[in-house]
Design a protein around this motif. Structure first.
Motif, PDB file in Angstrom:
ATOM      1  N   ASP A 444      38.371  58.917  44.741  1.00  0.00           N
ATOM      2  CA  ASP A 444      39.127  60.025  44.365  1.00  0.00           C
ATOM      3  C   ASP A 444      39.682  59.619  42.945  1.00  0.00           C
ATOM      4  O   ASP A 444      40.657  58.987  42.708  1.00  0.00           O
ATOM      5  N   THR A 447      43.576  60.272  41.872  1.00  0.00           N
ATOM      6  CA  THR A 447      44.751  59.274  42.355  1.00  0.00           C
ATOM      7  C   THR A 447      44.293  57.851  42.027  1.00  0.00           C
ATOM      8  O   THR A 447      45.125  56.896  42.078  1.00  0.00           O
ATOM      9  N   SER A 451      43.413  55.069  44.478  1.00  0.00           N
ATOM     10  CA  SER A 451      42.440  55.027  45.426  1.00  0.00           C
ATOM     11  C   SER A 451      41.168  53.890  45.316  1.00  0.00           C
ATOM     12  O   SER A 451      41.500  53.255  44.293  1.00  0.00           O
TER      13      SER A 451
END
Length: 553
Positions: A444, A447, A451
């Motif tokens: 991801d 983030t 992540s």
């Protein structure tokens, strides 16, 4: 030593955006001038001759694919369709003097395959250097070195590969190939796409000045055209030198056919005025398999897998033949699960291979960048050339839809597969973008770094094709000094990006780490350009993250 052998000949089947349509008459003309331009001046004084060098590729533990092209008569130039059937013999030995012969054979070169020859040699020993030569009509080719892969279950201390992409003939000389050939320590070299370019003279970025003229001078469309262009590239002395020193492992990207190619067309193809896309694609692929030492596992594609002992396997992708058409930037269709970059069969093949792999490292030969890329807050003077390089709208955007960014469902599925199955040590090796990058591949990006990173990616810059400093015509490093910090700020998974320079990579692999050393050229327009080490990054086993290291291997 007694060795089984067999001979075979395979007949398998930035830039300004698209310009005015090439006239049909010019596009289909096959004239003496363009044909002769695919050969060195005065080259065919005696025939037969080996004017396009010799090469090897796709090494296996017990074999390797050998390649050459014979010119049987002076008029049998690439793409001409002329010239008699010619017997071509080959010999493979353990020594450069070709005294300790382990395999030999012969085959017939014909105009049907543009007088190219392939010999798929088997019965060799693993992890061993061999030398080979072709002969025809009393003429011998140069002697070349090749190397087999380690045995499938062998413990391998290390592997070393050259890594290149994007070589535009008109934009400069192929000094990167010369420097790779001079090393003498490569197990093989990877070409990650855009081995040739399809454009006509002056149609592709060259800092405004063509260093040397392409042949034929018009955009290539027909089988004869593609053969002439491949033939011209194979006359380059630096490319010949590298092919003669180590086996190549190649995949195609778009310019082997046409810019931004997809399964049903290309940005650089006008249906009707330039013939049918299906015919053009078939011609380009036929010429590619004739002229390249590639052993397709599935006819008409370049996806296949090679293994190098217990240390690494290499999954090679074809990201043009099966993809859906690119969508416009900012369009939500990039997330459409019905759109694909890989095609269902290839994605399933890749996932299965990564999951079942028992090697320490899983390498993926990947023609377009898989890491997500947001441009961020680039100023207008930097955004415009970057958008031009990527072929994107210059008013602002968030991604490049020709990369995995334009096919996010395929990427999500692949990265989720890596995470769900705890598949470690996956390294994507990428070309296409004419810049050098060292990236984590986040599950991801929004983030990250909170992540996880599912894999890592090393992107090599172009051999000659224009990048940002070329487009704005400023000294090397000028643009990168401004753009790189902004790109990294908007993409926290990017450890390094060099937007300006040209060169190659050296990938060195041990059980503990995979390291990419980035080398850059002094001047791509100079035949005698020097090369110097620029940066190194590595990923240590088990981390799925990139880190800088301060010395090349």
């Amino acid at each position: 030593m007694t060795s089984r052998y067999r001979s075979s000949e395979q007949h398998n089947s930035l830039t300004p955006r698209r310009r005015t349509v090439v006239k049909a008459a010019a596009a289909t003309a096959v004239l003496a001038g363009p044909l002769a331009a695919a050969l060195p001046a005065g080259a065919v004084e005696a025939a037969p001759a080996f004017l396009h060098g010799v090469a090897s590729g796709d090494p296996l533990p017990d074999g390797v694919l050998l390649w050459t092209r014979v010119t049987p008569t002076a008029d049998a130039t690439p793409g001409s369709g002329r010239g008699p059937d010619t017997e071509v013999s080959w010999i493979v030995a353990r020594d450069k003097a070709l005294m300790n012969v382990v395999a030999k054979g012969s085959t017939t070169a014909t105009a049907v395959s543009d007088h190219t020859v392939k010999a798929d040699i088997r019965g060799l020993e693993p992890a061993t250097d061999y030398w080979f030569r072709f002969s025809a009509g009393g003429t011998d080719s140069p002697v070349a070195r090749t190397r087999t892969a380690p045995a499938a279950n062998a413990s391998v201390a290390g592997l070393r590969f050259g890594v290149v992409s994007c070589a535009n003939w008109e934009a400069g000389y192929f000094a990167s190939y010369r420097h790779l050939a001079a090393r003498g320590d490569l197990d093989a070299w990877l070409h990650l796409g855009d081995y040739i370019y399809e454009y006509g003279a002056g149609q592709y970025g060259t800092r405004g000045t063509s260093v040397r003229q392409t042949a034929p001078t018009h955009e290539i469309l027909t089988l004869a055209d593609y053969r002439i262009r491949h033939g011209q590239y194979k006359t380059d002395p630096d490319l010949q030198a590298l092919h003669a020193k180590a086996p190549t492992i190649a995949i195609w990207d778009d310019h082997e056919v046409a810019n931004d190619a997809w399964s049903g067309g290309a940005e650089n193809h006008t249906e009707g005025a330039e013939g049918a896309w299906a015919a053009r694609q078939a011609a380009a692929k036929q010429a590619y398999f004739e002229w390249m030492p590639v052993r397709p596992a599935i006819a008409g594609t370049t996806y296949r897998r090679l293994r190098f002992g217990k240390l690494a396997d290499l999954s090679l992708l074809d990201l043009r033949s099966f993809r859906s058409e690119q969508v416009k930037v900012g369009n939500g269709e990039v997330d459409d699960p019905d759109r694909t970059l890989t095609g269902r069969a290839q994605l399933d093949w890749l996932k299965a291979g990564l999951k079942s792999s028992d090697t320490t490292w899983r390498l993926v030969g990947n023609s377009v960048m898989i890491s997500p890329f947001a441009i961020g807050s680039l100023t207008a003077d930097l955004l415009k050339p970057l958008a031009k390089l990527l072929g994107l709208p210059q008013e602002g955007l968030a991604l490049n839809t020709d990369q995995w960014d334009g096919y996010t469902d395929d990427r999500r599925e692949l990265l989720a597969h890596l995470r769900t199955n705890a598949i470690r040590n996956t390294v994507f090796l990428t070309g296409d973008i004419h810049m050098a990058w060292a990236n984590d591949v986040p599950v991801d990006a929004g983030t990250y770094p909170l992540s996880a990173s599912a894999a890592t990616e090393f992107v090599v810059t172009s051999v000659t094709s224009d990048n940002l400093d070329d487009i704005v015509k400023v000294p090397e490093g000028t643009v990168s000094a401004l753009a790189s910090p902004i790109i990294r700020a908007a993409n926290r998974h990017v450890h390094w990006v060099d937007t300006d320079r040209h060169g190659y990579g050296i990938l060195d692999i041990t059980a503990d780490r995979a390291q990419m050393d980035y080398y850059v050229l002094s001047d791509k327009t100079k035949q005698n350009a020097t090369a110097s080490w620029a940066r190194s990054y590595r990923t240590r086993s088990g981390t799925q993250k990139v880190e800088r290291t301060y010395d090349p291997v």
